[in-house]
Design an enzyme around this catalytic site. Sequence first.
Site, PDB file in Angstrom:
ATOM      1  N   ASP A  84     -29.934  13.362  32.059  1.00  0.00           N
ATOM      2  CA  ASP A  84     -29.840  13.842  30.671  1.00  0.00           C
ATOM      3  C   ASP A  84     -31.128  14.460  30.148  1.00  0.00           C
ATOM      4  O   ASP A  84     -31.116  15.539  29.561  1.00  0.00           O
ATOM      5  CB  ASP A  84     -29.498  12.661  29.744  1.00  0.00           C
ATOM      6  CG  ASP A  84     -28.011  12.398  29.748  1.00  0.00           C
ATOM      7  OD1 ASP A  84     -27.275  13.175  30.395  1.00  0.00           O
ATOM      8  OD2 ASP A  84     -27.592  11.405  29.117  1.00  0.00           O
ATOM      9  N   ASP A 114     -38.967   0.933  21.782  1.00  0.00           N
ATOM     10  CA  ASP A 114     -38.496   2.314  21.824  1.00  0.00           C
ATOM     11  C   ASP A 114     -39.245   3.217  20.829  1.00  0.00           C
ATOM     12  O   ASP A 114     -39.482   4.381  21.108  1.00  0.00           O
ATOM     13  CB  ASP A 114     -36.983   2.320  21.518  1.00  0.00           C
ATOM     14  CG  ASP A 114     -36.357   3.693  21.665  1.00  0.00           C
ATOM     15  OD1 ASP A 114     -36.566   4.314  22.713  1.00  0.00           O
ATOM     16  OD2 ASP A 114     -35.663   4.148  20.721  1.00  0.00           O
ATOM     17  N   HIS A 117     -44.172   6.089  19.282  1.00  0.00           N
ATOM     18  CA  HIS A 117     -44.162   7.100  18.215  1.00  0.00           C
ATOM     19  C   HIS A 117     -44.831   6.600  16.922  1.00  0.00           C
ATOM     20  O   HIS A 117     -45.618   7.300  16.298  1.00  0.00           O
ATOM     21  CB  HIS A 117     -42.733   7.516  17.883  1.00  0.00           C
ATOM     22  CG  HIS A 117     -41.933   7.965  19.075  1.00  0.00           C
ATOM     23  ND1 HIS A 117     -42.498   8.626  20.133  1.00  0.00           N
ATOM     24  CD2 HIS A 117     -40.608   7.865  19.370  1.00  0.00           C
ATOM     25  CE1 HIS A 117     -41.564   8.903  21.032  1.00  0.00           C
ATOM     26  NE2 HIS A 117     -40.410   8.440  20.595  1.00  0.00           N
TER      27      HIS A 117
HETATM   28  C1  BG6 Z   1     -36.920   8.670  21.496  1.00  0.00           C
HETATM   29  C2  BG6 Z   1     -36.191   7.353  21.399  1.00  0.00           C
HETATM   30  O1  BG6 Z   1     -38.172   8.508  22.095  1.00  0.00           O
HETATM   31  O2  BG6 Z   1     -37.098   9.185  20.185  1.00  0.00           O
HETATM   32  C3  BG6 Z   1     -34.868   7.510  20.686  1.00  0.00           C
HETATM   33  O3  BG6 Z   1     -35.969   6.856  22.712  1.00  0.00           O
HETATM   34  C4  BG6 Z   1     -35.074   8.155  19.332  1.00  0.00           C
HETATM   35  O4  BG6 Z   1     -34.208   6.268  20.530  1.00  0.00           O
HETATM   36  C5  BG6 Z   1     -35.887   9.428  19.491  1.00  0.00           C
HETATM   37  O5  BG6 Z   1     -33.787   8.460  18.809  1.00  0.00           O
HETATM   38  C6  BG6 Z   1     -36.260  10.001  18.145  1.00  0.00           C
HETATM   39  O6  BG6 Z   1     -36.857  11.249  18.371  1.00  0.00           O
HETATM   40  P1  BG6 Z   1     -36.740  12.392  17.302  1.00  0.00           P
HETATM   41  O7  BG6 Z   1     -37.547  13.506  17.848  1.00  0.00           O
HETATM   42  O8  BG6 Z   1     -35.283  12.697  17.159  1.00  0.00           O
HETATM   43  O9  BG6 Z   1     -37.287  11.794  16.041  1.00  0.00           O
END
Ligand code: BG6
Length: 499
Positions: A17, A244, A249
């Site tokens: 994916d 996660d 992040h």
């Molecule tokens: C990913 C996570 O790293 O970031 C996901 O594994 C999450 O669970 C995603 O949904 C969020 O990324 P973005 O760019 O959509 O904020």
Amino acid sequence: MGELDPSIIVIFGASGDLAHIKIFPALYALWSEGFFPDSFFIIGFARTGMDDETFRKTILDALNVNCRKKPVNENDFLNFSKHIFYLKSKYDDKASYEKLGKFVEAKALEYKIPKNIVYYLSIPPSIYVNVIDGIKNANLTADNFKKGGFSKLVVEKPFGYDYDSAKSLNSEILSVFKEKEVYRIDHYLGKETVQNIFAFRFANAIFEPIWNNKYIDHIQISALESIGVGSRSGYFDESGVIRDMMQNHMMQLLSAVAIEPPAIFDADDIRNEKAKLLKSIRPYSLNDVKNFVIRGQYDRGEVCNKPVVSYKEEAGMPKDTITDTYVALKLFIDNYRWAGVPFYLRSGKRLKKHKTEIVVYFKKLPYSLYGRDGVEKIKQNSIIITIQPNEGIVINFGAKMPGFEMDIEPVSMVFNYKSSFKLSPPDAYERLIYDIIIGDQTLFARYDSTLIAWQFITSIINGWRKIDTPAFPNYEANSWGPKKADRLINADGRVWNNN
Ligand code: BG6
């Protein structure tokens, strides 16, 4: 930004994916903007049995869904696809890596180019070690190349499962690659809006002098999603939001808003400042984990007038799962700039709104000129940095309402990317892949910060093992999360920004 060096990008897990949704669309965008020379190749390395043509067709289908510039022009794709090859392989099979080595050798000879290889791990972490060993045993790192060239390793998150596993993964990687060859991806760092936090802070004279505990009351960082876990139950149930989102992040957003200005704007200096900042997070005691960290798991509810299932009812989910789909926490940074300023972080799935933002709240007026009630009535100044959607920055302040009374009302000054620059920003992966090839590590996590972030997050995970798990589910889908998360911030006389 100029043409990239000749390079061979080997994607492990190329039939999966991530490769189809993110990596190939980014490669295609870079290629169609002319960044790649003729001597550029992509090799898909995966278990599924298929030939080059079938693989290319899966890429075209994926681009038509996920590409920033769709629909994809067939002729353009034909030219792009000439650079794509597929090797049906096994991750723990010596012969697969030897085949890869021969392919690289042949291309390097044919185009008279050095072996410049980027290895991209787009595979489950459980097989990282197989691949790293395979590369090492087939002598496919730059140390073994006789006529020069580079070898780089790109590692996706999750980087480990906790502090100890991250540490041993790091040691595995660094026994084969040098730190300057390792690119740990956190796609938030590739987002324009995240990079702009540095510009906002360090390219303007008016904000940095007030960016400290003298003027700032508190900071909120929210990454809220309205989606559930979808088809990712296997991965997510092992991780939860704490691994996660919080470990990576959210820690990156915290670093961007709170680090000290680096001496020079380069990879090492910025990453030194990040490591310093993360080291200054006040460690939690078990009591702090109880009081300052709130976890939640979503229940059923309605999203866009359609019923949605609870987390426990998602396909493939163990019915007794106690994994967190929401985490809110309060932390302090013990340094000169931030002493006493609480940072409230929250992230979760199936929430009422999809938004990622940082809100900086300034201190209340010490005294109001505008009547006794004035101080309470006048809103605190705030700066809202919206990472997504509606990327932009809003400054909120008070202004006099027209009329004979001295009535102060909140107003906003708005900067919006789309209207100011008339451009849609490149996808985070485009920027990151470009930087990998040119060798700029600024937007990648360094080993020390990764481990420091894990240390903090592991203290929470270990704490949770020692205290009672809340009665899950504890928030309805399409709500703002558990009530306790409101109480966490309300108890300090503050509220989440739910606008
Ligand atoms: C990913 C996570 O790293 O970031 C996901 O594994 C999450 O669970 C995603 O949904 C969020 O990324 P973005 O760019 O959509 O904020």
